[in-house]
Design a protein around this motif. Sequence first.
Motif, PDB file in Angstrom:
ATOM      1  N   GLN A   1      -0.485   8.049   4.631  1.00 49.95           N
ATOM      2  CA  GLN A   1      -0.248   8.943   3.488  1.00 49.95           C
ATOM      3  C   GLN A   1      -0.801  10.348   3.724  1.00 49.95           C
ATOM      4  O   GLN A   1      -0.238  11.311   3.229  1.00 49.95           O
ATOM      5  CB  GLN A   1      -0.848   8.340   2.230  1.00 49.95           C
TER       6      GLN A   1
ATOM      7  N   TRP B   1     -15.960   3.800   3.723  1.00 53.73           N
ATOM      8  CA  TRP B   1     -16.008   2.627   4.605  1.00 53.73           C
ATOM      9  C   TRP B   1     -16.811   2.901   5.879  1.00 53.73           C
ATOM     10  O   TRP B   1     -17.088   1.985   6.651  1.00 53.73           O
ATOM     11  CB  TRP B   1     -14.596   2.201   5.009  1.00 53.73           C
TER      12      TRP B   1
ATOM     13  N   TYR C   1       0.834  -1.202   0.000  1.00 55.20           N
ATOM     14  CA  TYR C   1       0.000   0.000   0.000  1.00 55.20           C
ATOM     15  C   TYR C   1       0.871   1.255   0.000  1.00 55.20           C
ATOM     16  O   TYR C   1       0.695   2.165  -0.810  1.00 55.20           O
ATOM     17  CB  TYR C   1      -0.932  -0.007   1.227  1.00 55.20           C
TER      18      TYR C   1
ATOM     19  N   ALA D   1     -13.389   3.726  13.070  1.00 54.83           N
ATOM     20  CA  ALA D   1     -13.882   5.072  13.406  1.00 54.83           C
ATOM     21  C   ALA D   1     -15.172   4.966  14.218  1.00 54.83           C
ATOM     22  O   ALA D   1     -15.459   5.816  15.060  1.00 54.83           O
ATOM     23  CB  ALA D   1     -14.117   5.866  12.133  1.00 54.83           C
ATOM     24  N   GLU D   2     -15.935   3.908  13.968  1.00 49.59           N
ATOM     25  CA  GLU D   2     -17.201   3.732  14.693  1.00 49.59           C
ATOM     26  C   GLU D   2     -16.948   3.399  16.161  1.00 49.59           C
ATOM     27  O   GLU D   2     -17.711   3.791  17.036  1.00 49.59           O
ATOM     28  CB  GLU D   2     -18.030   2.602  14.049  1.00 49.59           C
TER      29      GLU D   2
ATOM     30  N   GLU E   1      -6.939   3.815  13.140  1.00 47.59           N
ATOM     31  CA  GLU E   1      -6.778   2.821  12.070  1.00 47.59           C
ATOM     32  C   GLU E   1      -7.086   1.432  12.633  1.00 47.59           C
ATOM     33  O   GLU E   1      -6.452   1.002  13.585  1.00 47.59           O
ATOM     34  CB  GLU E   1      -5.342   2.886  11.520  1.00 47.59           C
ATOM     35  N   PRO E   2      -8.066   0.723  12.034  1.00 40.70           N
ATOM     36  CA  PRO E   2      -8.422  -0.598  12.575  1.00 40.70           C
ATOM     37  C   PRO E   2      -7.462  -1.727  12.199  1.00 40.70           C
ATOM     38  O   PRO E   2      -7.420  -2.748  12.878  1.00 40.70           O
ATOM     39  CB  PRO E   2      -9.812  -0.859  11.971  1.00 40.70           C
TER      40      PRO E   2
ATOM     41  N   GLY F   1      -9.106   6.524   9.679  1.00 42.02           N
ATOM     42  CA  GLY F   1      -8.834   5.592   8.577  1.00 42.02           C
ATOM     43  C   GLY F   1      -7.467   5.895   7.996  1.00 42.02           C
ATOM     44  O   GLY F   1      -7.298   6.027   6.787  1.00 42.02           O
ATOM     45  N   ALA F   2      -6.457   5.978   8.875  1.00 34.17           N
ATOM     46  CA  ALA F   2      -5.158   6.563   8.515  1.00 34.17           C
ATOM     47  C   ALA F   2      -4.317   5.674   7.604  1.00 34.17           C
ATOM     48  O   ALA F   2      -3.400   6.159   6.944  1.00 34.17           O
ATOM     49  CB  ALA F   2      -4.379   6.889   9.787  1.00 34.17           C
ATOM     50  N   GLY F   3      -4.601   4.362   7.578  1.00 33.87           N
ATOM     51  CA  GLY F   3      -3.832   3.478   6.701  1.00 33.87           C
ATOM     52  C   GLY F   3      -2.359   3.502   7.050  1.00 33.87           C
ATOM     53  O   GLY F   3      -1.966   3.428   8.218  1.00 33.87           O
TER      54      GLY F   3
ATOM     55  N   TYR G   1      -0.898  12.090  -2.375  1.00 27.76           N
ATOM     56  CA  TYR G   1      -1.895  13.109  -2.709  1.00 27.76           C
ATOM     57  C   TYR G   1      -1.183  14.283  -3.383  1.00 27.76           C
ATOM     58  O   TYR G   1      -0.037  14.589  -3.060  1.00 27.76           O
ATOM     59  CB  TYR G   1      -2.637  13.550  -1.448  1.00 27.76           C
TER      60      TYR G   1
ATOM     61  N   ALA H   1      -9.129  10.597   4.626  1.00 26.17           N
ATOM     62  CA  ALA H   1      -8.540  10.544   3.283  1.00 26.17           C
ATOM     63  C   ALA H   1      -8.763   9.159   2.673  1.00 26.17           C
ATOM     64  O   ALA H   1      -8.255   8.154   3.187  1.00 26.17           O
ATOM     65  CB  ALA H   1      -7.046  10.863   3.356  1.00 26.17           C
ATOM     66  N   THR H   2      -9.529   9.111   1.603  1.00 25.30           N
ATOM     67  CA  THR H   2      -9.832   7.866   0.880  1.00 25.30           C
ATOM     68  C   THR H   2     -10.341   6.779   1.837  1.00 25.30           C
ATOM     69  O   THR H   2      -9.941   5.616   1.753  1.00 25.30           O
ATOM     70  CB  THR H   2      -8.595   7.382   0.065  1.00 25.30           C
TER      71      THR H   2
HETATM   72  C1  LIG Z   1      -7.881   3.358   1.025  1.00 22.28           C
HETATM   73  S1  LIG Z   1      -7.222   3.296   2.645  1.00 22.28           S
HETATM   74  C2  LIG Z   1      -6.768   4.992   2.951  1.00 22.28           C
HETATM   75  C3  LIG Z   1      -5.689   5.121   3.972  1.00 22.28           C
HETATM   76  C4  LIG Z   1      -5.130   6.513   4.214  1.00 22.28           C
HETATM   77  N1  LIG Z   1      -6.101   7.410   4.800  1.00 22.28           N
HETATM   78  C5  LIG Z   1      -4.580   7.127   2.951  1.00 22.28           C
HETATM   79  O1  LIG Z   1      -4.969   8.231   2.640  1.00 22.28           O
HETATM   80  O2  LIG Z   1      -3.735   6.508   2.290  1.00 22.28           O
HETATM   81  C6  LIG Z   1      -8.663   3.080   3.639  1.00 22.28           C
HETATM   82  C7  LIG Z   1      -8.329   2.924   5.104  1.00 22.28           C
HETATM   83  O3  LIG Z   1      -9.533   2.965   5.863  1.00 22.28           O
HETATM   84  C8  LIG Z   1      -9.437   2.006   6.878  1.00 22.28           C
HETATM   85  N2  LIG Z   1     -10.799   1.662   7.313  1.00 22.28           N
HETATM   86  C9  LIG Z   1     -11.689   0.830   6.744  1.00 22.28           C
HETATM   87  N3  LIG Z   1     -12.822   0.807   7.443  1.00 22.28           N
HETATM   88  C10 LIG Z   1     -12.664   1.668   8.477  1.00 22.28           C
HETATM   89  C11 LIG Z   1     -13.489   2.083   9.571  1.00 22.28           C
HETATM   90  N4  LIG Z   1     -14.719   1.625   9.710  1.00 22.28           N
HETATM   91  N5  LIG Z   1     -12.960   2.963  10.451  1.00 22.28           N
HETATM   92  C12 LIG Z   1     -11.712   3.472  10.284  1.00 22.28           C
HETATM   93  N6  LIG Z   1     -10.903   3.112   9.278  1.00 22.28           N
HETATM   94  C13 LIG Z   1     -11.363   2.226   8.380  1.00 22.28           C
HETATM   95  C14 LIG Z   1      -8.683   0.843   6.253  1.00 22.28           C
HETATM   96  O4  LIG Z   1      -8.119  -0.008   7.217  1.00 22.28           O
HETATM   97  C15 LIG Z   1      -7.654   1.598   5.435  1.00 22.28           C
HETATM   98  O5  LIG Z   1      -6.500   1.866   6.170  1.00 22.28           O
END
Ligand SMILES: C[S@@+](CC[C@H](N)C(=O)[O-])C[C@H]1O[C@@H](n2cnc3c(N)ncnc32)[C@H](O)[C@@H]1O
Length: 247
Positions: free
Chosen positions: A50, A110, A14, A89-90, A66-67, A45-47, A21, A105-106
Amino acid sequence: MPDPMHFDRHADLYERARPPYPAALWERLDALGLLVPGVPALDLGAGSGQATRGLVRAGMEVTAVEPGTALAARLREWLPSVRVIVASAEEAVLPTAAFELATVATAVHWFDLGVVLPKVHAALRPGGRLAVWRNAYGDASVPQTAFRQRVQAIVDRRSAPPRPGPDESQTSEWARLLEAGGLFRSAHVEEFAWAVELDEEGVRSLFTTFSDWSESEADQAARAVRDLGGTVIEHYRTPLIVLDRVA
Ligand SMILES: C[S@@+](CC[C@H](N)C(=O)[O-])C[C@H]1O[C@@H](n2cnc3c(N)ncnc32)[C@H](O)[C@@H]1O
């Protein structure tokens, strides 16, 4: 059905494969007064970080949610100043009235917005703002390239129904959903167009990180790059929605 843990299974890929961005997005966030050194920010949802990284670079005090455990471990390793909460996030337990800025971000597609928006509203201070953006991997305003025709053919062969809800190009629909509960008011909407040149391996890696793409489909896309001469120019967009917290 796309799986939100897809990214965690491809944590290293990833970070390597996803293009950053665009600089213009960070310049706009700065011009809008969102990036302020020393100010607390929440990235949901920090992944692999990025977006988180841009907030840290701006000198903000960042908490990341981040889960995915593999992604959260990398966040801790690469961005040691960030407080990482390993939860969705929930489910994340967030401090009240603690942040000036929340970013997504992205990842907003979800979220269960009925749960997450009230939580973000409570976690933001009065006057706080929510910035939602994403990289949309395609740009319908650009004439379809030969590579995009091949991508479309791969997608058309799928039997699974597309994800419910607006797609990544429907920015005004996303703005409406984010405003729907009356907790946030849209203050700035903008789209940034950009392009990137990808080779066969770049396409295989990037498309493997997409949660709705199988490995076999990513291989087919990579093969299309080889057939088309070894590199392709991809046109992408980054829609940004900045919302004010309603008092
Ligand atoms: C496409 S990635 C984007 C990551 C990062 N924000 C970026 O900009 O590269 C989506 C991220 O959302 C996280 N995610 C998915 N469901 C989520 C939830 N319910 N709460 C928080 N994060 C979540 C995933 O684990 C993943 O890291």
